[in-house]
Design an enzyme around this catalytic site. Structure first.
Site, PDB file in Angstrom:
ATOM      1  N   LYS A   1       0.729  -1.156  -0.078  1.00 52.70           N
ATOM      2  CA  LYS A   1      -0.071  -0.026   0.044  1.00 52.70           C
ATOM      3  C   LYS A   1       0.892   1.450  -0.016  1.00 52.70           C
ATOM      4  O   LYS A   1       1.626   1.556   0.743  1.00 52.70           O
ATOM      5  CB  LYS A   1      -0.910  -0.128   1.282  1.00 52.70           C
TER       6      LYS A   1
ATOM      7  N   ARG B   1     -10.974  10.015   1.663  1.00 58.00           N
ATOM      8  CA  ARG B   1     -10.714  10.795   2.939  1.00 58.00           C
ATOM      9  C   ARG B   1     -11.865  11.749   2.833  1.00 58.00           C
ATOM     10  O   ARG B   1     -12.170  12.068   4.235  1.00 58.00           O
ATOM     11  CB  ARG B   1      -9.203  11.300   3.017  1.00 58.00           C
TER      12      ARG B   1
ATOM     13  N   LYS C   1       1.317  10.090   5.731  1.00 60.47           N
ATOM     14  CA  LYS C   1       1.450   8.834   6.033  1.00 60.47           C
ATOM     15  C   LYS C   1       2.485   8.225   5.665  1.00 60.47           C
ATOM     16  O   LYS C   1       2.827   6.850   5.307  1.00 60.47           O
ATOM     17  CB  LYS C   1       0.004   8.043   5.751  1.00 60.47           C
TER      18      LYS C   1
ATOM     19  N   LYS D   1      -2.106  -1.465  -3.778  1.00 59.55           N
ATOM     20  CA  LYS D   1      -3.196  -0.404  -3.821  1.00 59.55           C
ATOM     21  C   LYS D   1      -2.297   0.834  -3.782  1.00 59.55           C
ATOM     22  O   LYS D   1      -1.198   0.853  -3.093  1.00 59.55           O
ATOM     23  CB  LYS D   1      -3.801  -0.269  -2.320  1.00 59.55           C
TER      24      LYS D   1
ATOM     25  N   SER E   1     -10.335   5.506  -4.970  1.00 62.31           N
ATOM     26  CA  SER E   1     -11.087   6.705  -5.063  1.00 62.31           C
ATOM     27  C   SER E   1     -10.625   7.670  -6.145  1.00 62.31           C
ATOM     28  O   SER E   1     -11.415   8.151  -6.727  1.00 62.31           O
ATOM     29  CB  SER E   1     -11.352   7.297  -3.708  1.00 62.31           C
TER      30      SER E   1
ATOM     31  N   TYR F   1     -15.032   0.735  -7.009  1.00 63.30           N
ATOM     32  CA  TYR F   1     -16.274   1.841  -6.674  1.00 63.30           C
ATOM     33  C   TYR F   1     -17.085   1.558  -7.949  1.00 63.30           C
ATOM     34  O   TYR F   1     -18.221   2.153  -8.136  1.00 63.30           O
ATOM     35  CB  TYR F   1     -15.923   3.095  -6.513  1.00 63.30           C
TER      36      TYR F   1
HETATM   37  C1  PBG Z   1      -7.305   3.799   5.538  1.00 64.41           C
HETATM   38  C2  PBG Z   1      -7.659   3.400   3.848  1.00 64.41           C
HETATM   39  C3  PBG Z   1      -7.495   4.362   2.992  1.00 64.41           C
HETATM   40  C4  PBG Z   1      -8.054   3.881   1.723  1.00 64.41           C
HETATM   41  C5  PBG Z   1      -8.743   2.608   2.301  1.00 64.41           C
HETATM   42  N1  PBG Z   1      -8.133   2.486   3.803  1.00 64.41           N
HETATM   43  C6  PBG Z   1      -6.722   5.808   2.905  1.00 64.41           C
HETATM   44  C7  PBG Z   1      -5.726   6.060   3.612  1.00 64.41           C
HETATM   45  O1  PBG Z   1      -4.662   5.139   3.592  1.00 64.41           O
HETATM   46  O2  PBG Z   1      -5.417   7.248   3.681  1.00 64.41           O
HETATM   47  C8  PBG Z   1      -8.357   4.367   0.449  1.00 64.41           C
HETATM   48  C9  PBG Z   1      -9.185   3.824  -0.442  1.00 64.41           C
HETATM   49  C10 PBG Z   1      -9.663   4.828  -1.524  1.00 64.41           C
HETATM   50  O3  PBG Z   1      -8.896   5.973  -1.808  1.00 64.41           O
HETATM   51  O4  PBG Z   1     -10.373   4.416  -2.421  1.00 64.41           O
HETATM   52  N2  PBG Z   1      -6.715   2.788   6.029  1.00 64.41           N
END
Ligand code: PBG
Length: 348
Positions: free
Chosen positions: A220, A230, A242, A273, A299, A338
């Site tokens: 990730k 978010r 992060k 991801k 997203s 989505y």
């Molecule tokens: C948080 C989490 C995130 C997403 C899924 N779980 C965002 C992040 O790490 O800040 C993002 C999913 C998306 O953008 O569709 N643990």
């Protein structure tokens, strides 16, 4: 008179111009396999099926609520009553799995995300209700503290502002067990703390949930593509970023290390991801492992296609299918997207 002469000549000329008479001596003509829909379908390597899709869904408190996420047109935060109806609908469409994310009210957030393991929390109540109403749909719950912490990070904050690893994993274990107790089929740690897969596996087993699986967000990345998500959860970090736990977008070898560690620790499925900017990583992970590989079409990837589609700049439906096809072709067996509902409708 002129007609009767001219017509045959014209016909001969037109036949000549449409006859693909060979002037090159070629043994291989790859276009033979592209000549008609039938042959193209016969030799197609990659097929998108509703079976491959996992639908991320947002649940919020309240009743009779369906609120569109501004930066994700077509995606909604549902209150539990309406979410249950939506889940019954998508299950009818052939979608067999969902990934659940909660919109946690500000009043329930705190420094250490204690709401995340409240047996009566929003996620826990929602999972139990889904399993009562649509028992066969496969429910995947998210494990990470960001929707639950007042600072918006996925872990506990140390005094110096750093994200504490091992104390965070202790909370994640409680969260996993409480989600399993509610009826989750699989838990999906998305936090990127070290060692969490093994710790969660042990905690689940110790509590008797030996059949609850783990979908590990293994590779990730610290991505700017998470912005709209978010917005949906109101979970952006209040300070900092992060980058001390999510991976550097510039790295690929490290993704294999993360994936192999997670498999070693007990992950059933590993995930990359985001998806589209990381197709090379999906391919490398696919080649390095034997477990199912998932990819999260996140997203921001969704929002870009929706925005260009709304402007009429692209053929949205075709771009959606091409995008998901590219993710599968790269090596993903499963796609969190989505677009799942839209694609299920298109494939019907
Ligand atoms: C948080 C989490 C995130 C997403 C899924 N779980 C965002 C992040 O790490 O800040 C993002 C999913 C998306 O953008 O569709 N643990």
């Amino acid at each position: 008179m002129t007609f009767t002469i001219c017509l045959p000549i014209a016909l001969v000329l037109s036949i000549m111009s449409f006859t693909d008479s060979p002037s090159l001596s070629l043994r291989h003509r790859p276009r033979r396999l592209r000549r008609s829909p039938a042959i193209r379908q016969m030799v197609r390597e990659t097929q998108i099926s509703t079976n491959d899709l996992i639908y991320p869904m947002f649940v919020m408190e309240g009743e009779n609520q369906k609120v569109e996420v501004a930066s994700m047109p077509g995606c909604y935060r549902f209150s539990l009553d309406l979410l249950l109806r939506e889940i019954a609908d998508i299950y009818q469409l052939g979608i067999q799995a969902i990934a659940l994310f909660p919109v946690v009210p500000e009043s329930k957030k705190d420094e250490s995300g204690t709401e995340s393991y409240n047996p009566e929390g929003l996620v826990q109540r929602t999972v139990a209700a889904i399993k009562r109403d649509v028992p066969d749909i496969f429910v995947i719950t998210d494990i990470a503290l960001d929707p639950f912490t007042d600072h918006g990070h996925d872990g506990l904050l140390g005094e110096d502002g750093s994200i504490l690893n091992d104390p965070t994993v202790e909370v994640l274990k409680k969260m996993a067990v409480s989600q399993a107790a509610a009826g989750a089929d699989m838990v999906a740690p998305s936090d990127m703390m070290d060692g969490r897969i093994g710790a969660i596996r042990e905690a689940l087993d110790a509590a008797g949930y030996i059949n609850v699986g783990i979908l590990a967000y293994s590779a990730k990345y610290a991505s700017a593509y998470y912005g709209p998500f978010r917005d949906a959860l109101d979970s952006a970090p209040k300070s900092g970023d992060k980058k001390t736990y999510q991976m550097d977008p510039a790295n690929s070898r490290e993704s294999i290390k993360e994936v192999l560690l997670d498999i070693e620790e007990g992950a059933d499925i590993v995930m990359v991801k985001p998806a589209l900017p990381y197709l090379d990583i999906i391919r490398q992970v696919r080649d390095a492992t034997d477990v199912p590989v998932a990819a999260y079409n996140v997203s921001g990837e969704y929002a870009m296609i929706k925005a260009a589609g709304e402007k009429g700049w692209i053929n949205e439906k075709k771009v959606i299918l091409e995008t998901l096809t590219s993710i599968k072709r790269a090596g993903a067996d499963l796609i969190l997207t989505y677009f799942a509902k839209e694609v299920a409708l298109m494939l019907k």
